[in-house]
Design a protein around this motif. Structure first.
Motif, PDB file in Angstrom:
ATOM      1  N   PHE A 224      56.452  55.657   5.117  1.00 45.18           N
ATOM      2  CA  PHE A 224      55.132  55.350   5.261  1.00 45.18           C
ATOM      3  C   PHE A 224      54.308  56.586   3.290  1.00 45.18           C
ATOM      4  O   PHE A 224      53.706  56.642   2.920  1.00 45.18           O
ATOM      5  CB  PHE A 224      54.132  56.154   6.145  1.00 45.18           C
ATOM      6  CG  PHE A 224      53.393  55.532   7.343  1.00 45.18           C
ATOM      7  CD1 PHE A 224      52.245  54.470   7.195  1.00 45.18           C
ATOM      8  CD2 PHE A 224      54.751  55.332   8.725  1.00 45.18           C
ATOM      9  CE1 PHE A 224      51.463  53.719   7.833  1.00 45.18           C
ATOM     10  CE2 PHE A 224      53.720  54.122   9.562  1.00 45.18           C
ATOM     11  CZ  PHE A 224      53.094  53.313   8.743  1.00 45.18           C
ATOM     12  N   PHE A 227      55.430  54.171   1.111  1.00 42.39           N
ATOM     13  CA  PHE A 227      54.282  52.888   1.120  1.00 42.39           C
ATOM     14  C   PHE A 227      52.964  54.226   0.137  1.00 42.39           C
ATOM     15  O   PHE A 227      52.329  53.234  -0.700  1.00 42.39           O
ATOM     16  CB  PHE A 227      53.823  52.695   2.312  1.00 42.39           C
ATOM     17  CG  PHE A 227      52.557  51.663   2.212  1.00 42.39           C
ATOM     18  CD1 PHE A 227      53.173  49.969   1.795  1.00 42.39           C
ATOM     19  CD2 PHE A 227      51.591  52.485   3.053  1.00 42.39           C
ATOM     20  CE1 PHE A 227      51.671  49.940   2.178  1.00 42.39           C
ATOM     21  CE2 PHE A 227      50.313  51.798   2.698  1.00 42.39           C
ATOM     22  CZ  PHE A 227      50.218  49.789   1.979  1.00 42.39           C
ATOM     23  N   ASP A 228      52.888  55.178   1.044  1.00 49.63           N
ATOM     24  CA  ASP A 228      51.857  55.659  -0.290  1.00 49.63           C
ATOM     25  C   ASP A 228      52.003  56.036  -0.829  1.00 49.63           C
ATOM     26  O   ASP A 228      51.046  55.995  -2.282  1.00 49.63           O
ATOM     27  CB  ASP A 228      51.337  57.428   0.792  1.00 49.63           C
ATOM     28  CG  ASP A 228      50.850  56.863   2.392  1.00 49.63           C
ATOM     29  OD1 ASP A 228      50.254  55.994   2.608  1.00 49.63           O
ATOM     30  OD2 ASP A 228      51.330  57.926   3.374  1.00 49.63           O
TER      31      ASP A 228
END
Length: 248
Positions: A224, A227-228
């Motif tokens: 994540f 992705f961020d």
């Protein structure tokens, strides 16, 4: 009968002596576990905070370059905004962040902190991922700030209070064995803090024994963070391009 009664009395006396010893040993073990847990919580908070304290430095340096005109000069020399940010990114990550992480891990292992004993591959993945997320957050902040003082204040505020909030939420509010809400994982600092929490359960937090998916949860949180990073860096480039266009 008297002999039997005497034997029973001896057994009772033995039990009376045994029970206090059991209680004493249990109390000592609980106290030791609580002390170890308190030390682990402090170590966990420090690991989250120290890395995040690079935020004001990264943010302020970009703002200073914009204010001093260095950013404009680079554009006059033909350096596009994405390439300018990429060069800064390579230096900030490859030199500054990498050096800090190596120093933290080396010092931590030298003094024998339990949160990195041993320093696992999962920890390496999490720290490598968070470096990207940290920079992305800083570059977005730097795009909307104009004053170096404001950049330092904003950077330290987010680093200190944001890290504290992430640590508190993980320790006090969320189920240790469940992935947190998606909205929280879309914040790189929280995703890193959650990954660090999952790994700390294996070494530094004895009262939070590792669950079946502790290490796996750390990898999910690191994904994540990546992705961020992609989302925030795209936003940072758009904001910096917009600021450069407005400045003309």
């Amino acid at each position: 009968d008297d002999g039997g009664g005497g034997g029973g009395g001896d057994d009772d006396a033995g039990h009376r002596h045994y029970r206090p010893m059991v209680v004493e040993c249990t109390s000592a073990a609980m106290l030791e576990s609580q002390n170890a847990n308190a030390v682990g919580v402090v170590q966990y908070a420090i690991v989250v905070l120290l890395v995040s304290l690079l935020m004001p430095l990264y943010t302020a340096r970009l703002v200073i370059e914009k204010q001093s005109g260095f950013f404009d000069v680079s554009k006059l020399l033909g350096l596009s905004t994405p390439r300018y940010l990429l060069m800064n990114y390579a230096y900030d990550y490859g030199v500054v962040y990498a050096a800090l992480v190596v120093l933290l891990v080396a010092v931590g292992n030298a003094v024998g902190i339990t949160i990195w004993r041993p320093f696992s591959f999962a920890w390496l993945v999490v720290l490598v991922a968070y470096g990207h997320g940290l920079l992305a957050q800083c570059y977005v902040l730097a795009a909307v700030l104009r004053n170096p003082t404001a950049a330092y204040v904003a950077g330290y505020t987010v680093a200190i209070f944001g890290s504290g909030a992430c640590v508190a939420v993980n320790l006090l509010l969320l189920d240790a064995d469940q992935l947190p809400p998606l909205a929280l994982l879309l914040v790189p600092m929280f995703a890193y803090a959650r990954a660090a929490f999952s790994l700390a359960r294996e070494t530094a937090l004895p009262t939070l024994a590792r669950g079946a998916f502790a290490a796996e949860q750390a990898y999910v949180c690191a994904a994540f963070v990546v992705f961020d990073t992609v989302v925030l860096m795209a936003l940072a480039v758009l904001l910096h391009v917009g600021v450069a266009t407005t400045a003309r």
